[in-house]
Design a protein around this motif. Structure first.
Motif, PDB file in Angstrom:
ATOM      1  N   ASP A 108       0.875  -1.171   0.000  1.00 27.11           N
ATOM      2  CA  ASP A 108       0.000   0.000   0.000  1.00 27.11           C
ATOM      3  C   ASP A 108       0.911   1.218   0.000  1.00 27.11           C
ATOM      4  O   ASP A 108       1.649   1.449   0.953  1.00 27.11           O
ATOM      5  CB  ASP A 108      -0.890  -0.031   1.240  1.00 27.11           C
ATOM      6  N   HIS A 109       0.854   1.969  -1.088  1.00 32.23           N
ATOM      7  CA  HIS A 109       1.667   3.177  -1.212  1.00 32.23           C
ATOM      8  C   HIS A 109       0.809   4.430  -1.007  1.00 32.23           C
ATOM      9  O   HIS A 109       1.164   5.504  -1.483  1.00 32.23           O
ATOM     10  CB  HIS A 109       2.337   3.227  -2.585  1.00 32.23           C
ATOM     11  N   GLY A 110      -0.332   4.281  -0.354  1.00 34.69           N
ATOM     12  CA  GLY A 110      -1.211   5.416  -0.109  1.00 34.69           C
ATOM     13  C   GLY A 110      -2.096   5.711  -1.302  1.00 34.69           C
ATOM     14  O   GLY A 110      -3.279   5.404  -1.292  1.00 34.69           O
ATOM     15  N   THR A 111      -1.522   6.277  -2.337  1.00 28.61           N
ATOM     16  CA  THR A 111      -2.293   6.636  -3.533  1.00 28.61           C
ATOM     17  C   THR A 111      -2.367   5.494  -4.536  1.00 28.61           C
ATOM     18  O   THR A 111      -3.128   5.565  -5.494  1.00 28.61           O
ATOM     19  CB  THR A 111      -1.692   7.874  -4.225  1.00 28.61           C
ATOM     20  N   THR A 112      -1.571   4.463  -4.309  1.00 28.29           N
ATOM     21  CA  THR A 112      -1.591   3.293  -5.187  1.00 28.29           C
ATOM     22  C   THR A 112      -1.610   2.024  -4.345  1.00 28.29           C
ATOM     23  O   THR A 112      -1.038   1.981  -3.253  1.00 28.29           O
ATOM     24  CB  THR A 112      -0.368   3.257  -6.138  1.00 28.29           C
ATOM     25  N   LYS A 113      -2.264   1.013  -4.879  1.00 33.78           N
ATOM     26  CA  LYS A 113      -2.347  -0.300  -4.245  1.00 33.78           C
ATOM     27  C   LYS A 113      -1.676  -1.268  -5.218  1.00 33.78           C
ATOM     28  O   LYS A 113      -2.109  -1.391  -6.371  1.00 33.78           O
ATOM     29  CB  LYS A 113      -3.799  -0.701  -3.988  1.00 33.78           C
ATOM     30  N   SER A 114      -0.622  -1.936  -4.778  1.00 35.59           N
ATOM     31  CA  SER A 114       0.257  -2.642  -5.698  1.00 35.59           C
ATOM     32  C   SER A 114       0.486  -4.109  -5.361  1.00 35.59           C
ATOM     33  O   SER A 114       0.647  -4.468  -4.196  1.00 35.59           O
ATOM     34  CB  SER A 114       1.628  -1.958  -5.732  1.00 35.59           C
ATOM     35  N   LEU A 115       0.545  -4.908  -6.411  1.00 34.59           N
ATOM     36  CA  LEU A 115       0.994  -6.300  -6.339  1.00 34.59           C
ATOM     37  C   LEU A 115       2.316  -6.377  -7.076  1.00 34.59           C
ATOM     38  O   LEU A 115       2.528  -5.679  -8.071  1.00 34.59           O
ATOM     39  CB  LEU A 115       0.001  -7.234  -7.021  1.00 34.59           C
ATOM     40  N   TYR A 116       3.194  -7.262  -6.630  1.00 29.70           N
ATOM     41  CA  TYR A 116       4.472  -7.483  -7.308  1.00 29.70           C
ATOM     42  C   TYR A 116       4.568  -8.952  -7.675  1.00 29.70           C
ATOM     43  O   TYR A 116       4.274  -9.822  -6.854  1.00 29.70           O
ATOM     44  CB  TYR A 116       5.642  -7.070  -6.409  1.00 29.70           C
ATOM     45  N   GLY A 117       4.960  -9.205  -8.904  1.00 34.21           N
ATOM     46  CA  GLY A 117       5.089 -10.574  -9.377  1.00 34.21           C
ATOM     47  C   GLY A 117       6.401 -10.778 -10.096  1.00 34.21           C
ATOM     48  O   GLY A 117       7.101  -9.815 -10.420  1.00 34.21           O
ATOM     49  N   ARG A 118       6.705 -12.045 -10.340  1.00 32.85           N
ATOM     50  CA  ARG A 118       7.890 -12.409 -11.127  1.00 32.85           C
ATOM     51  C   ARG A 118       7.472 -13.367 -12.213  1.00 32.85           C
ATOM     52  O   ARG A 118       6.706 -14.310 -11.975  1.00 32.85           O
ATOM     53  CB  ARG A 118       8.943 -13.088 -10.248  1.00 32.85           C
ATOM     54  N   ASP A 119       7.990 -13.119 -13.411  1.00 33.26           N
ATOM     55  CA  ASP A 119       7.694 -14.014 -14.530  1.00 33.26           C
ATOM     56  C   ASP A 119       8.604 -15.235 -14.470  1.00 33.26           C
ATOM     57  O   ASP A 119       9.434 -15.355 -13.556  1.00 33.26           O
ATOM     58  CB  ASP A 119       7.753 -13.256 -15.857  1.00 33.26           C
ATOM     59  N   PRO A 120       8.477 -16.183 -15.398  1.00 34.18           N
ATOM     60  CA  PRO A 120       9.274 -17.415 -15.323  1.00 34.18           C
ATOM     61  C   PRO A 120      10.793 -17.198 -15.364  1.00 34.18           C
ATOM     62  O   PRO A 120      11.544 -18.053 -14.909  1.00 34.18           O
ATOM     63  CB  PRO A 120       8.809 -18.209 -16.544  1.00 34.18           C
ATOM     64  N   ASP A 121      11.246 -16.062 -15.884  1.00 31.44           N
ATOM     65  CA  ASP A 121      12.678 -15.759 -15.886  1.00 31.44           C
ATOM     66  C   ASP A 121      13.107 -14.960 -14.664  1.00 31.44           C
ATOM     67  O   ASP A 121      14.256 -14.552 -14.557  1.00 31.44           O
ATOM     68  CB  ASP A 121      13.055 -14.989 -17.161  1.00 31.44           C
ATOM     69  N   GLY A 122      12.173 -14.707 -13.749  1.00 32.20           N
ATOM     70  CA  GLY A 122      12.496 -13.962 -12.545  1.00 32.20           C
ATOM     71  C   GLY A 122      12.434 -12.455 -12.722  1.00 32.20           C
ATOM     72  O   GLY A 122      12.845 -11.714 -11.826  1.00 32.20           O
ATOM     73  N   LEU A 123      11.913 -11.981 -13.863  1.00 31.66           N
ATOM     74  CA  LEU A 123      11.787 -10.546 -14.091  1.00 31.66           C
ATOM     75  C   LEU A 123      10.580 -10.033 -13.308  1.00 31.66           C
ATOM     76  O   LEU A 123       9.483 -10.576 -13.405  1.00 31.66           O
ATOM     77  CB  LEU A 123      11.629 -10.249 -15.580  1.00 31.66           C
ATOM     78  N   GLU A 124      10.794  -8.993 -12.528  1.00 27.03           N
ATOM     79  CA  GLU A 124       9.737  -8.491 -11.658  1.00 27.03           C
ATOM     80  C   GLU A 124       8.872  -7.466 -12.385  1.00 27.03           C
ATOM     81  O   GLU A 124       9.337  -6.721 -13.245  1.00 27.03           O
ATOM     82  CB  GLU A 124      10.337  -7.870 -10.399  1.00 27.03           C
ATOM     83  N   PHE A 125       7.601  -7.448 -12.016  1.00 24.71           N
ATOM     84  CA  PHE A 125       6.644  -6.471 -12.540  1.00 24.71           C
ATOM     85  C   PHE A 125       5.682  -6.102 -11.426  1.00 24.71           C
ATOM     86  O   PHE A 125       5.603  -6.771 -10.393  1.00 24.71           O
ATOM     87  CB  PHE A 125       5.888  -7.025 -13.758  1.00 24.71           C
ATOM     88  N   GLU A 126       4.965  -5.015 -11.639  1.00 26.49           N
ATOM     89  CA  GLU A 126       3.982  -4.528 -10.677  1.00 26.49           C
ATOM     90  C   GLU A 126       2.635  -4.420 -11.380  1.00 26.49           C
ATOM     91  O   GLU A 126       2.566  -4.077 -12.564  1.00 26.49           O
ATOM     92  CB  GLU A 126       4.424  -3.153 -10.175  1.00 26.49           C
ATOM     93  N   VAL A 127       1.576  -4.722 -10.664  1.00 27.26           N
ATOM     94  CA  VAL A 127       0.215  -4.481 -11.126  1.00 27.26           C
ATOM     95  C   VAL A 127      -0.407  -3.561 -10.097  1.00 27.26           C
ATOM     96  O   VAL A 127      -0.379  -3.854  -8.893  1.00 27.26           O
ATOM     97  CB  VAL A 127      -0.590  -5.784 -11.278  1.00 27.26           C
ATOM     98  N   VAL A 128      -0.952  -2.429 -10.545  1.00 29.20           N
ATOM     99  CA  VAL A 128      -1.319  -1.352  -9.630  1.00 29.20           C
ATOM    100  C   VAL A 128      -2.728  -0.830  -9.898  1.00 29.20           C
ATOM    101  O   VAL A 128      -3.200  -0.826 -11.031  1.00 29.20           O
ATOM    102  CB  VAL A 128      -0.283  -0.205  -9.745  1.00 29.20           C
ATOM    103  N   TRP A 129      -3.396  -0.425  -8.820  1.00 29.15           N
ATOM    104  CA  TRP A 129      -4.659   0.316  -8.892  1.00 29.15           C
ATOM    105  C   TRP A 129      -4.401   1.670  -8.277  1.00 29.15           C
ATOM    106  O   TRP A 129      -3.837   1.764  -7.174  1.00 29.15           O
ATOM    107  CB  TRP A 129      -5.763  -0.414  -8.126  1.00 29.15           C
ATOM    108  N   LEU A 130      -4.791   2.742  -8.981  1.00 24.94           N
ATOM    109  CA  LEU A 130      -4.588   4.103  -8.505  1.00 24.94           C
ATOM    110  C   LEU A 130      -5.875   4.648  -7.899  1.00 24.94           C
ATOM    111  O   LEU A 130      -6.945   4.539  -8.508  1.00 24.94           O
ATOM    112  CB  LEU A 130      -4.175   5.027  -9.649  1.00 24.94           C
TER     113      LEU A 130
END
Length: 173
Positions: A108-130
């Motif tokens: 929880d970043h206050g103004t954003t609500k975030s999930l963090y994931g990793r793909d099969p190669d370990g590359l990280e990404f974020e999925v966010v609701w503002l």
């Protein structure tokens, strides 16, 4: 110069089919038939609900590719963030990432609500609701200076699961 959004991202991956399956099955991307003739080892995908030509390009390096050391021993990109329209969609994304053993964090970043994931190669990404501009309050704005634990059920109770995020910020009011 007036840059106003990220149009697409391109990632190098070790196994193209595995990566396409992950982004398709877990995040809902769809394959776009636009790989240039004679080009092997590339795929282009479009995010659900996107009007972009493509949002993600994947280029295969093969099984001999080593994991990225970006952020550990070299400089490089940490992650990309994709936005969802509603907290219900964020909750569904959390379920899908968990089922794929790819959810690595939720904040929880206050103004954003975030999930963090990793793909099969370990590359990280974020999925966010503002949080929509008209729902921003002093508490949400002050919380931008910390990283809190995301309590998704509480956020859904506060804002509503179907409330469209980013209105007035990333989506015109």
């Amino acid at each position: 110069m007036g840059i106003h959004r990220l149009n697409h991202a391109v990632l190098y991956v070790s196994d193209l089919d595995r990566s396409v399956a992950f982004y398709r099955d877990v995040l809902g991307f769809r394959l776009v038939p636009m790989t240039p003739k004679g080009s092997h080892g590339a795929a282009f995908l479009q995010a659900p609900g996107s009007t972009n030509d493509h949002d993600l390009g994947l280029f295969a390096l093969g099984a001999q590719a080593r994991p990225s050391t970006a952020g550990r021993t070299t400089v490089g990109l940490y992650h990309l963030a994709w936005e969802v329209d509603t907290l219900d969609e964020l909750a569904e994304t959390a379920r899908r990432l968990t089922a794929a053993d790819a959810l690595v964090g939720a904040s929880d970043h206050g103004t954003t609500k975030s999930l963090y994931g990793r793909d099969p190669d370990g590359l990280e990404f974020e999925v966010v609701w503002l949080v929509p501009a008209d729902r921003l309050d002093d508490a949400a704005l002050a919380a931008r200076t910390r990283i809190g634990r995301l309590d998704l059920p509480a956020e859904i109770a506060r804002y509503g699961g179907a409330t469209r995020g980013g209105v007035g910020i990333s989506v015109p009011a």
